[in-house]
Design an enzyme around this catalytic site. Structure first.
Site, mmCIF file in Angstrom:
data_model
loop_
_atom_site.group_PDB
_atom_site.id
_atom_site.type_symbol
_atom_site.label_atom_id
_atom_site.label_comp_id
_atom_site.label_asym_id
_atom_site.label_seq_id
_atom_site.Cartn_x
_atom_site.Cartn_y
_atom_site.Cartn_z
ATOM 1 N N CYS A 79 37.994 16.503 26.039
ATOM 2 C CA CYS A 79 36.292 15.467 25.623
ATOM 3 C C CYS A 79 36.951 15.155 24.081
ATOM 4 O O CYS A 79 36.137 16.775 23.376
ATOM 5 C CB CYS A 79 35.239 15.426 25.864
ATOM 6 S SG CYS A 79 33.277 14.476 25.129
ATOM 7 N N CYS A 82 33.682 16.021 22.707
ATOM 8 C CA CYS A 82 33.126 17.385 22.570
ATOM 9 C C CYS A 82 33.440 18.825 21.481
ATOM 10 O O CYS A 82 32.823 19.106 21.258
ATOM 11 C CB CYS A 82 33.203 17.760 24.594
ATOM 12 S SG CYS A 82 33.194 16.688 25.389
#
Length: 152
Positions: A79, A82
């Site tokens: 991600c 993230c």
């Protein structure tokens, strides 16, 4: 977008450099200059970890969130957002009285399902074992400091 991207890159680099300096100097979990804005060393307690705690299953999760203020970062290695959020949550762990826990949604799908995580990053704030706040997506450092600061 390039100007905003440059600002983000500069902010991430500033956080990384500050952390490297603190680690190299052997400084504990306090900020002597208050850099970063928001609540920092004045709300620090000795019993909270200075780095994110990686959760290893349901029982571990329950132990981590049981006491105090805990910011849980549900994330995934693949991600991009993230990864952008990672230095921010590391700084929150290092400079506030809250514990920061990280849960890999790929490794702990049951936990993600139990807490209704449908997208990453998802941040949950627990106070003494009770879920009090939920944020989805990348959050600014100031917003997270304010969120944590309301409960510490």
């Amino acid at each position: 977008m390039s100007e905003a991207s440059d600002d983000t890159d500069e902010e991430l680099e500033r956080i990384r450099e500050r952390k490297k300096e603190r680690l190299a100097s052997g400084e504990g979990s306090t900020l002597s200059d208050g850099a970063g804005g928001g609540p920092t060393a004045d709300t620090e307690t000795a019993d909270t970890p200075d780095e994110p705690v990686h959760v290893d299953g349901q029982a571990d999760f329950e132990d981590v969130v049981a006491d105090g203020v805990v910011l849980v970062d549900f994330h995934a290695d693949w991600c991009g957002p993230c990864k952008m959020l990672e230095p921010v949550v590391e700084d929150i762990a290092e400079t506030t009285a809250a514990t920061v826990a990280k849960v890999d949604v790929d490794a702990h799908q049951g936990l993600a399902r139990e807490y209704g995580v449908q997208g990453v990053p998802t941040l949950l704030l627990f106070v003494d074992g009770e879920l009090t706040e939920r944020r989805v997506g990348v959050q600014g450092e100031g917003a997270l400091r304010e969120l944590v600061g309301q409960h510490v």
